[in-house]
Scaffold this motif. Sequence first.
Motif, short mmCIF file in Angstrom:
data_model
loop_
_atom_site.label_atom_id
_atom_site.label_comp_id
_atom_site.label_asym_id
_atom_site.label_seq_id
_atom_site.Cartn_x
_atom_site.Cartn_y
_atom_site.Cartn_z
N THR A 96 0.03 -6.16 6.92
CA THR A 96 0.99 -5.13 7.31
C THR A 96 1.09 -4.13 6.15
O THR A 96 0.60 -4.42 5.05
N MET A 109 3.86 -3.59 4.68
CA MET A 109 4.74 -4.26 3.71
C MET A 109 3.95 -5.24 2.84
O MET A 109 4.29 -5.45 1.67
N ILE A 146 2.49 -3.13 0.19
CA ILE A 146 3.52 -2.74 -0.79
C ILE A 146 3.85 -3.93 -1.70
O ILE A 146 4.01 -3.79 -2.91
N GLU A 177 6.76 8.27 -1.59
CA GLU A 177 6.33 8.41 -0.20
C GLU A 177 6.43 9.91 0.06
O GLU A 177 7.51 10.48 -0.12
N ASN A 231 9.86 8.98 4.81
CA ASN A 231 10.46 8.49 6.05
C ASN A 231 11.97 8.34 5.85
O ASN A 231 12.37 7.58 4.98
N THR A 235 1.15 7.19 4.37
CA THR A 235 1.20 6.81 5.78
C THR A 235 1.41 8.01 6.71
O THR A 235 0.80 8.09 7.77
N SER A 248 0.60 2.19 5.67
CA SER A 248 0.84 1.31 6.79
C SER A 248 -0.16 1.81 7.83
O SER A 248 0.05 2.86 8.46
N THR A 271 -0.65 0.58 10.55
CA THR A 271 0.10 0.42 11.80
C THR A 271 0.33 1.78 12.47
O THR A 271 0.47 1.86 13.69
N GLY A 313 -0.79 -3.32 10.18
CA GLY A 313 -1.77 -3.44 9.09
C GLY A 313 -1.40 -2.57 7.92
O GLY A 313 -0.55 -1.67 8.02
#
Length: 403
Positions: A95, A97, A100, A163, A167, A192, A212, A214, A225
Motif C-alpha cells: 500500500t 502506507m 511511507i 506532499e 491532500n 501521488t 500511493s 492505489t 499499492g
Amino acid sequence: MTEQTQQERKPANKRKDQSVSESGFATKAIHAAQTPDPTTGAMVLPIYQTTTYAQQAVGVNKGFTYSRTGNPTVQVLEDSLNILEKGQGGACFGTGMAAITAVFALLSQGDHAIISSVVYGGTPRLCNMILSRYGLKFSYVDTGDVDTVRAALSPKTKLIFVETPANPTLKLTDIRAISEIKGDAKLVVDNTFLTPALQIPLDLGADITLHSTTKFIEGHNSTVGGAIITKTKKDHEDLKYLQNAMGLIQSPFNAWLTLRGLKTLDVRMKRHCENAQIIAEYLEGNPKVTKVLYPGLNSFPQASIARRQHSQGHGGLLAFELKGGVKSGLKFASSLSLITLAENLGAVETMVTHPATMTHAAMSKQARLGAGITDGLIRLSVGLEDVDDLIFDLDQSIKKATS
Ligand SMILES: Cc1ncc(COP(=O)(O)O)c(C=O)c1O
C-alpha cells in the motif's frame, strides 16, 4: 502546446536511435520495462504467481529465490516506475502506507523529521501514534514557506517529507527551493497527486519519490499499492533491505493490474487535467460556491509555483466549499447521482470525499483546521467521464444542497 510536449516531439533526425531513453513519456509508460515474454512471446507479462523458484545449485539461481525478496511481475512494475520517475531504483509495496512506513524506517532513534502540515491523514497517524513510540521526533510545518522549513531544521533533521499538491487542500511545496536549503536531510516527495506524467520530483532536487499507486498510477479503483523511487542506488538498496526484512511487499496480481493501468497513465492524466480545469472554472463561477482550490486557477494562492513545477497540467484533484458550510457540504455529497461518495481518488470514476469525517478523520480538529481542512471542505477527484455529465450532476446537487 506545453513545453514538455514540444520537447518530447523531437524531430526524427534529432533522435540518436529508437532506445527507451530517447522515447517520450507515453511510449516509456507502455514499452520501457514491459517487453514481450521471452519464453512464449506473450505480449502481456505473465502474473508470476509463485512463492519460490527452483535453484540450479546452492547459491545458483536465475535472480529470484523467494517472492518476499523478489518476484518477476513486481520487478517489472518497479523497473517501469523507476524509468518514469528517472531514478536509480524502484521498490513496490503493498500500500502507499507501507511505502511511507519504509521511508520512515530509514530513520534511527532520536532522529527528527519535518512533515508538511497538510498531508494525507494516514501519515501523521503513523508518525504520532506508532513511530513516535520508537524515539523519532516530528515537526509539522508549512512546507510551502521556505523560511518556516529553514527554521525547523536542526542537526538531528534527517528527513523532510512533503506532499505536493497536498491532500486535500492542494497546498504546494516548491521542491527546488526546499532542496536548496535541506542540508543533509533527505527530501521525500509524495508524488501521488500528479504522477511522473506531470511532475518528476527527482529532477527538481528531491532524493526520494513516493506513491500511493492505489490512485492515478493504477487508476481503475482495483488495487492498493505503493512505490518508492530513489535518486541513489544506496537509498534503493537500504529500502529493499527494509522491505524484505519488514515484509512490506506488493503482490504479483496487484502489480500486474498496476502495470496495465500504467500503460494508459499519460492519456488518462491529460483528460483528468482537462476535466478538472473545466470543473474548477465552473465551480468558481457558481454563486453558491464560496471557495475553489485548484492549482490551474489564477486565483490559486500558489499559482506561480504550479506553473513552474507542473509540466503539462495540474492534476485531477480539487477542493471547494459551499455556502452553508458543513450542512450543505454533507447534503451535497449525498445528493449526487453520477459522482460517487468514496474514500479513494485518482481513478477513472469521479469521486467526492468529505475530508474532515473521512480521509482526515484521524487528525485532531486543531491540526485539521490549522492545515485549512475546514469542516465544510469537499474534495473532488475528477474522473474521465464526459465533463458535461459531471457538471450536470454537480449543478443539480449544489442546487439541492443550498436551496
Ligand atoms: C497522497 C497520499 N499518499 C499516501 C496515501 C496512502 O496510500 P494507501 O491508501 O495506498 O495506503 C494516500 C491515501 O489516500 C494519499 O492520498
